[in-house]
Design an enzyme around this catalytic site. Structure first.
Site, PDB file in Angstrom:
ATOM      1  N   ASP A 240       0.821  -1.208   0.000  1.00 56.77           N
ATOM      2  CA  ASP A 240       0.000   0.000   0.000  1.00 56.77           C
ATOM      3  C   ASP A 240       0.855   1.259   0.000  1.00 56.77           C
ATOM      4  O   ASP A 240       2.066   1.210   0.236  1.00 56.77           O
ATOM      5  CB  ASP A 240      -0.886   0.025   1.258  1.00 56.77           C
ATOM      6  CG  ASP A 240      -1.925  -1.082   1.265  1.00 56.77           C
ATOM      7  OD1 ASP A 240      -2.223  -1.631   0.190  1.00 56.77           O
ATOM      8  OD2 ASP A 240      -2.430  -1.391   2.359  1.00 56.77           O
TER       9      ASP A 240
ATOM     10  N   TYR B 186       6.507  -9.982   6.597  1.00 58.10           N
ATOM     11  CA  TYR B 186       6.435  -8.544   6.863  1.00 58.10           C
ATOM     12  C   TYR B 186       6.929  -8.266   8.273  1.00 58.10           C
ATOM     13  O   TYR B 186       6.813  -9.114   9.168  1.00 58.10           O
ATOM     14  CB  TYR B 186       4.999  -8.035   6.746  1.00 58.10           C
ATOM     15  CG  TYR B 186       4.525  -7.800   5.325  1.00 58.10           C
ATOM     16  CD1 TYR B 186       4.659  -6.553   4.725  1.00 58.10           C
ATOM     17  CD2 TYR B 186       3.935  -8.826   4.590  1.00 58.10           C
ATOM     18  CE1 TYR B 186       4.211  -6.333   3.436  1.00 58.10           C
ATOM     19  CE2 TYR B 186       3.496  -8.616   3.296  1.00 58.10           C
ATOM     20  CZ  TYR B 186       3.637  -7.364   2.724  1.00 58.10           C
ATOM     21  OH  TYR B 186       3.202  -7.147   1.440  1.00 58.10           O
TER      22      TYR B 186
END
Length: 257
Positions: free
Chosen positions: A58, A116
């Site tokens: 994002d 992540y």
């Protein structure tokens, strides 16, 4: 010249881009996507092609280990290509490694695991760090780990995705979710490390928001369990749909079989 499948491992500063994937540019839009920027630099060194990424990040999300591939005629040594790219990508993107892969390699579909890291603190931050460390109020760290443990395993994450994440199915397997303390530029932080075979759009950020809400006593552990189980009778106030700030999130590793 040979037509080859070139793979790059790249890092980028997500605060300078509107996300990784290609975007339809609005006349007033001043930020490019990582993909658009990278392809424009490739074109400057004589390579007109499209890149494929291992995953979409994002706006504001960073990467220390994003994997991309593209097909092109190789008309220079790879080391020279890497230098030419880095000279033009600087200072927002870095090609850390470049190599030739089998023609069937696909940065996204060949990936078996993605990891992540989320970096956060409760400390006051100098302005230089606010785009790279999230400032978040939270409760006891053990409570955060307790909530994270609920996500480990194979689940349907339909209620942990942002709209627009349309795929064939929403089942993902999370194999790792742990939290540990870290000192970053002498700032006391915590880092959440999450690994899975894949993630839905904004899934990690929604999951972490639920964990923070639980640590603060705003929702119950059972509420997280019910959301994981796609219990549509869960009260709206207990069904977490908000996202943690993007600035603390980093795509940190991608594995291939």
């Amino acid at each position: 010249m040979h037509f080859v499948n070139i793979v790059c491992i790249i890092a980028y500063d997500g605060s300078k881009f509107c996300g990784f994937s290609h975007q339809r540019h609005h006349p007033k839009q001043t930020m490019f996507s990582v993909a658009d920027f990278f392809e424009s630099v490739l074109q400057k060194i004589g390579i007109k092609t499209h890149i494929i990424g291992s995953g979409r990040t994002d706006k504001g999300v960073h990467a220390t280990h994003q994997v991309i591939n593209f097909h092109a005629y190789l008309h220079m040594p790879l080391q020279k290509m890497q230098k030419l790219l880095n000279d033009r990508l600087y200072p927002f993107v870095l090609v850390r490694k470049i190599f030739i892969a089998d023609s069937t390699f696909h940065a996204r579909f060949s990936a078996t695991m993605r990891f992540y890291r989320y970096v956060f603190t409760q400390a006051e931050l100098l302005p230089f760090y606010t785009a790279y460390i999230a400032k978040i109020q939270h409760g006891d760290i053990m409570l955060l780990q307790t909530a994270l443990n609920e996500f480990i395993g194979t689940h349907d994450f339909s209620l942990f995705k942002k709209n627009g994440s349309e795929t064939k199915n929403y089942i993902r397997t999370i194999t790792k979710a742990r939290i540990f303390p870290a000192k970053i530029h002498n700032i006391a932080c915590f880092v959440v490390h999450i690994g899975a075979n894949g993630f839905l759009r904004s899934q990690v950020r929604i999951m972490l928001k639920a964990c923070f809400e639980f640590s603060l006593g705003k929702i119950a552990l059972q509420d997280i369990r019910r959301q994981i189980q796609n219990d549509t009778t869960l009260q709206q106030k207990a069904c977490v749909r908000e996202l943690v700030p993007a600035c603390g999130l980093y795509l940190s590793r991608v594995l291939y079989s």
